[in-house]
Enzyme design. Structure first.
Site, mmCIF file in Angstrom:
data_model
loop_
_atom_site.group_PDB
_atom_site.id
_atom_site.type_symbol
_atom_site.label_atom_id
_atom_site.label_comp_id
_atom_site.label_asym_id
_atom_site.label_seq_id
_atom_site.Cartn_x
_atom_site.Cartn_y
_atom_site.Cartn_z
ATOM 1 N N ASP A 188 0.865 -1.171 0.000
ATOM 2 C CA ASP A 188 0.000 0.000 0.000
ATOM 3 C C ASP A 188 0.909 1.231 0.000
ATOM 4 O O ASP A 188 2.106 1.125 0.295
ATOM 5 C CB ASP A 188 -0.875 -0.056 1.265
ATOM 6 N N ARG A 194 -1.909 14.745 -1.863
ATOM 7 C CA ARG A 194 -3.205 14.050 -1.835
ATOM 8 C C ARG A 194 -4.291 15.101 -2.053
ATOM 9 O O ARG A 194 -4.322 16.128 -1.376
ATOM 10 C CB ARG A 194 -3.423 13.361 -0.489
ATOM 11 N N THR A 205 -2.520 1.340 -4.674
ATOM 12 C CA THR A 205 -3.045 2.464 -3.890
ATOM 13 C C THR A 205 -4.389 2.935 -4.424
ATOM 14 O O THR A 205 -4.724 2.698 -5.586
ATOM 15 C CB THR A 205 -2.030 3.634 -3.887
ATOM 16 N N GLY A 206 -5.137 3.602 -3.554
ATOM 17 C CA GLY A 206 -6.423 4.183 -3.970
ATOM 18 C C GLY A 206 -6.264 5.607 -4.461
ATOM 19 O O GLY A 206 -7.235 6.246 -4.868
ATOM 20 N N ASP A 207 -5.033 6.135 -4.455
ATOM 21 C CA ASP A 207 -4.803 7.535 -4.827
ATOM 22 C C ASP A 207 -4.929 7.771 -6.330
ATOM 23 O O ASP A 207 -4.858 6.847 -7.139
ATOM 24 C CB ASP A 207 -3.403 7.970 -4.386
ATOM 25 N N PHE A 235 -18.965 8.839 4.920
ATOM 26 C CA PHE A 235 -18.063 8.393 3.851
ATOM 27 C C PHE A 235 -18.200 6.882 3.658
ATOM 28 O O PHE A 235 -18.360 6.140 4.612
ATOM 29 C CB PHE A 235 -16.615 8.720 4.218
ATOM 30 N N LYS A 289 -17.192 16.735 0.315
ATOM 31 C CA LYS A 289 -15.801 16.670 -0.128
ATOM 32 C C LYS A 289 -15.473 15.218 -0.437
ATOM 33 O O LYS A 289 -16.039 14.293 0.157
ATOM 34 C CB LYS A 289 -14.846 17.232 0.926
ATOM 35 N N THR A 343 -0.238 4.885 1.184
ATOM 36 C CA THR A 343 -0.504 5.772 2.318
ATOM 37 C C THR A 343 -0.367 5.029 3.637
ATOM 38 O O THR A 343 -1.039 4.033 3.873
ATOM 39 C CB THR A 343 -1.922 6.368 2.196
#
Length: 1110
Positions: free
Chosen positions: A407, A613, A693-695, A559, A582, A409
């Site tokens: 991962d 980010r 990653t989810g970025d 979320f 957001k 982050t």
């Protein structure tokens, strides 16, 4: 009947209904038809056994092992038929192995029982008949009202009824459940919040309807029906109303709550699930070799049986004059005799299967795992965290890793967020000294009054509709941040919850958030001048440049990973309703209809290229009629017991649209220490590193370049934003061609989640070809399940490489459990990853030593242990087989039964155990400084079929030398005693056994590179113990032995000079070729490890150590 979906883990306990009805204070309906539901008591049982089932259950589990079951069968055969050896020879080693394992497991279970009793006997207070009654935790029943005081843990899963606060809220920490240390606020419904005394609670008429227990800590669906003045009021219940067993009450004097899930039905207990059993490559090889040895055993037994009958075909050998058959033997069935003889030979040769191998391997893994926790190089002083081992079964797998999936982050980065830049209404700003400076400007005015700065007074002079102020208000209000004050009781009932506002000081409070991003943004807004100062009930307060403003919090749209955004609906001081939201840019931009969309999109991409980010912020104003519809839809979805989650998603989709874009934020996540060096070391070790990653892909690429995952000289290939199967396949073919045509040594691949889904759907083979040609792969915008799919794809590819996954958050759990080895990082995203991992470390940099040093050592140690065990058992049993050729296959045993029994248990067990715990082929610093040495042991090199056959053939060779060396020495008519006496068959067998014990012990000494005082003690001590034991065993008449064939045999043997000469000659004959081979190979064909060893010992050694090209 109400339907609720069951847990995805499939761990729900069986129930007759999908929902449960809990009557608060156990006030059941008075009509006679009601039958109370049966619920579990509040006892926690983490133990495996009871006093009554320990013996049968433990025996059943142990005899599921093939070797144990095999020896049990042999033991029973010895009891049932006339066999050449006593049943004790099989029974005693089996009993020893079973007993040692049972004691270890029994002790571990006793510790669990002890811990359970402490928990179940803890004192608690419950409301009974209008008063508080003290009882034990185990006595709590579903429906009981429980009182919990500050800093106490919750004894069951409870629905909050009231607290000592006027608004009925309380703060808790769930550190023991998921590791999150931030304070979380939990709520009670307004109708029960007023019940703050025992008498009021006793009068409360309420019913909780909720789903049956499930292990998901973050999911709870229910409703509370309160009867007031004959009228039923229904309120929804969610995770924010549920207090989980094991969580702790903080900053709240006391609460009252009703128990809904107790004991083994609580969510914490349902998470005591056993992870799927992972088996190492060494263990799989071990089982294969056991089957091969079983084949050797069957071959020897069948051959001996056939040769016996071939020999007895001649009448003079079938029935010699000195051994006439009885009438019963002459008339017995030939087939039964053949089977009986075959089984007798099986018993005679059965020790070729090493029964003590399993128990030695288990002890080696268990004791060896302590070294990881004791290693000070893996200790992180700042957080006071040491490495921990959750399973010791995979120690050697750390030395076989070929792919690392990590991962980003919190794993490669610190997960410490710092606000750097933002974009507001198409203008880019950066923060300088608590002020927002527009792009291209600098803060060169000492008093901060320069007109180009967005200063406090400048913004404050703007109207509420000003984009900057609206953006900062959104950041200060759209979150789930909690505040801790220096005086935590300032929010207790009876005081003004905003009493701190008049003398507002930032020093009096600290923000706590489950997400580091949220904390960084709220702190940045505070520095700039819009400070969030607290929540009381449904009122949120912000200080806008010194002016206090209160917003009524109407709804929170939580979320979730699918929407990738969170929202709040608030009522402004002027009375209007507004939605602030957001989330990721891909989750916001498609739903925006106004604002500077293109400029903001450009800024988001720029932020991402810097490695920041990004989050996008938007709002939506509601008219009165629109808000009425929004409120109706949300309440309908939240009170639904059937398909609540689907209905909430529909409501959220209806609300979060037609958004007005406000801007975007850029937050920096600092890289962890020595990440670049660690990734480079792994690459030199031949390990491919994939970042999942989810970025956003620009952010991920930027971080990959900065951490050394991607090199600037690499040819970066992209598989992004593919929309159809055909497009994806075509792009993969283009990439494959480019890899072949480009004369670049290294390629890197970037792939996003959407394209990955298409690639995995129908083009797995093509995708795998491209990936394997790349030295680094980066997967961005990944869902947790996609991470696991990627790991499974590589794991199940034809080469079957060993995979390792490393992560720090709940979203990494699926890939950690899927990989061969799962590593959890003790980060800031909770402890879910650590709980579900095989090993846990505090920082990513520790991975290098864990693999390159510990993995190397563990693998070499256990590989040698397994092969040595097979070798010494071949040495042990082959002379027994050869002896049958000299005794007409009469099944006469070569060794005394005591020697048969103690060979593996006492005489040869300790040296190999100590070797497997302390052996170091190379110094640890050398292994860490030369990562390429890891390649020498990759792909199970030390335990390959070739090395296994070498050890087996060596065992056969040594056995032949033992037997025939002793035979030649004792050839016909050789008198070895001073008085002219001859040696008998027991003396011959003892000579073979003595030579064997010395040789196999010295063979291990030759393999040992790292000598400690313990190694010397057990090596020479084992040989000495054999001699001392044999002298006592054969030198005394033991009254409890019915026969004593060995009486004075050993003393007689040692009194012969010829015997001593034979022992020395045979041992040297066995070991001298081995020494020559080692010297020859070390000088003419040294491995990289041997070259490094020589270079370390001799600094003038000029061998050029060969490192593999990448």
């Amino acid at each position: 009947r109400l339907f609720l979906p069951s847990s995805p883990q499939g761990l729900d306990p069986p129930h007759q209904s999908d929902t449960r009805t809990v009557y608060v204070a156990n006030r059941f309906p008075q009509h006679g038809h009601y039958v109370p539901q049966r619920f579990a008591d509040n006892k926690i049982v983490s133990s495996k056994y009871t006093v009554w089932n320990f013996i049968p259950k433990n025996l059943f589990e142990q005899f599921r092992r093939i070797a144990n079951f095999y020896f049990l069968i042999i033991f029973l055969v010895q009891l049932m038929i006339d066999t050449p050896t006593s049943p004790v020879t099989s029974g005693l080693p089996l009993f020893f192995v079973i007993t040692v394992t049972a004691i270890k497991q029994g002790y571990e279970d006793w510790l669990r029982h002890k811990a359970d009793n402490e928990v179940n006997g803890a004192p608690v207070f419950v409301v009974r008949s209008g008063s508080l009654v003290q009882t034990r935790s185990r006595n709590i029943r579903v429906g009981d009202i429980v009182r919990v005081a500050k800093d106490e843990t919750f004894p069951a899963d409870l629905v909050l009824l009231s607290s000592d606060r006027a608004d009925g809220t309380c703060h808790i920490t769930t550190a023991s459940l998921d590791g999150e240390t931030n304070l979380k606020t939990h709520y009670s419904v307004a109708e029960t919040a007023v019940c703050q005394s025992e008498s009021q609670l006793e009068a409360l008429q309420a019913v909780v309807e909720c789903q049956q227990p499930e292990p998901d800590l973050y999911r709870f669906v229910g409703r509370l029906t309160v009867t007031q003045h004959g009228e039923e009021i229904v309120r929804p219940l969610g995770p924010e109303n549920l207090l989980l067993r094991g969580a702790r009450l903080k900053n709240t004097k006391e609460i009252f709550a009703v128990a809904v899930y107790t004991g083994m039905e609580s969510k914490m207990a349902l998470n005591y699930k056993c992870k799927s059993q992972k088996r190492s490559a060494v263990e799989k090889s071990m089982n294969t070799y056991l089957i091969i040895y079983l084949g050797i055993l069957l071959f020897e037994a069948i051959l001996s049986t056939i040769l016996k009958y071939a020999w007895q075909f001649d009448d003079k050998w079938d029935e010699p004059f000195y051994n006439k058959k009885t009438e019963q033997e002459r008339n017995s069935s030939q087939i039964l005799e053949f089977i009986s003889d075959f089984l007798a030979f099986m018993v005679l040769y059965n020790f070729i299967i090493p029964i003590s191998l399993y128990v030695t391997v288990e002890m080696q893994k268990f004791l060896g795992s302590f070294f990881i926790g004791w290693d000070l190089d893996l200790y992180h002083e700042e957080s006071d965290q040491k490495a921990q081992v959750n399973t010791s079964d995979l120690n050697e797998e750390l030395g076989q890793v070929e792919y690392v999936f990590t991962d980003k982050t919190g794993t490669l980065t610190e997960n410490e967020m710092h606000f750097r830049e933002c974009s507001i209404n198409g203008t880019k700003y950066r923060e300088v000294n608590g002020k927002l400076v527009p792009e291209g400007m600098t803060d060169d005015s000492p008093d901060g009054s320069a007109p180009h700065l967005v200063t406090l007074t400048h913004i404050y002079s703007l109207t509420f509709g000003a984009p900057e102020l609206l953006f900062l208000s959104a950041v200060a209000l759209c979150h789930t941040v909690q505040i801790s004050y220096d005086q935590p009781d300032c929010l207790l009932a009876g005081g003004d919850p905003f009493s701190h506002a008049n003398g507002f000081s930032s020093n009096h409070m600290e923000y706590y958030a489950s997400s580091p991003d949220e904390k960084a943004l709220v702190e940045a807004a505070k520095r700039i001048g819009v400070a969030f100062t607290g929540t009381s009930g449904n009122t949120m307060e912000i200080q806008t440049f010194g002016k206090s403003e209160k917003y009524k919090l109407l709804h929170v749209l939580e979320f979730d990973p699918n929407r990738r955004r969170m929202s709040v609906i608030v009522q402004t001081p002027s009375g209007g309703q507004i939605l602030f939201t957001k989330g990721a840019e891909s989750a916001i931009f498609p739903f925006t209809t106004g604002g500077e969309i293109e400029k903001t999109r450009l800024h988001v991409d720029e932020f991402a290229l810097k490695g920041l980010r990004t989050l996008v912020v938007a709002c939506r104003h509601f008219s009165a009629a629109e808000y009425v519809e929004v409120d109706r839809r949300l309440n309908a979805a939240r009170t639904a017991l059937q398909q609540r989650e689907e209905k909430l998603q529909e409501a959220f989709s209806y609300i979060e649209r037609d958004l007005q874009l406000l801007g975007a934020t850029g937050v920096e996540d600092k890289l962890q220490d020595k990440v670049q060096e660690t990734i480079e070391a792994l690459r030199l070790a031949g390990i491919k590193v994939w970042v999942l990653t989810g970025d956003k892909h620009e952010t991920a690429v930027s971080v990959s370049l900065s951490c050394g995952h991607f090199h600037r000289t690499m040819n970066i290939l992209e598989l992004l934003q593919q929309r159809t199967d055909n497009d994806c396949a075509e792009q993969l073919r283009v990439l494959a061609r480019r890899i072949k045509e480009d004369h670049v040594i290294q390629h890197g691949l970037v792939v996003d989640g959407a394209s990955l889904s298409l690639a995995l759907r129908g083009h797995e083979k093509l995708f795998m070809e491209v990936c394997k040609s790349c030295s680094a792969v980066l997967c961005c915008r990944m869902a947790p399940l996609q991470k696991a799919k990627i790991v499974r794809l590589i794991k199940t590819s034809p080469e079957k490489p060993i995979t390792l996954a490393v992560g720090d958050g709940a979203n990494d759990v699926s890939m950690i459990q899927e990989a061969h080895v799962g590593i959890g990082i003790m980060g800031k995203e909770g402890r879910q990853a650590v709980r579900n991992s095989d090993y846990a470390i505090a920082r990513f940099k520790f991975l290098a030593k864990l693999l390159l040093v510990h993995g190397h050592f563990y693998y070499v140690r256990i590989a040698t242990l397994v092969q040595y065990f097979f070798y010494k058992n071949v040495c042990f049993i082959t002379p027994q087989f050869l002896y049958q050729f000299f005794c007409l296959f009469s099944q006469q045993t070569l060794y005394d039964s005591v020697y048969l029994t103690l060979y593996n248990i006492c005489f040869t067990s300790l040296p190999i155990l100590v070797y497997s715990l302390f052996e170091q082929l190379v110094h640890p610093h050398v292994l860490q400084s030369k990562p390429a040495l890891y390649r020498d042991i990759s792909k199970n090199a030390v335990l390959s079929m070739r090395t296994f056959l070498y050890w087996t053939l060596l065992g056969f060779a040594h056995a032949f030398i033992f037997f025939f060396g002793s035979y030649i020495l004792m050839g016909e008519d050789t008198t070895l005693m001073g008085n002219g006496q001859m040696f008998g068959n027991w003396t011959f067998g003892t000579l073979v056994f003595t030579v064997m014990v010395i040789t196999v012990t010295l063979k291990l000494a030759l393999e040992t590179h790292f000598w400690t005082w313990i190694s010397h003690f057990v090596t020479w001590g084992s040989i000495a113990f054999y001699f001392i034991f044999s002298l006592f065993y054969g030198g005394i008449i033991w009254p409890f032995l019915h026969t004593q064939d060995m009486y004075f045999v050993f003393v007689q043997l040692l009194s012969s000079g010829s015997a001593w000469f034979a022992i020395i000659i045979i041992v040297i004959t066995c070991l001298f070729p081995d020494v020559v081979k080692k010297v020859f190979y070390r000088h003419l064909k040294p491995t990289n490890t041997q070259k490094t060893n020589i270079a370390t010992l001799n600094p003038f050694y000029h061998f050029s150590v060969c490192f593999y090209p990448l």
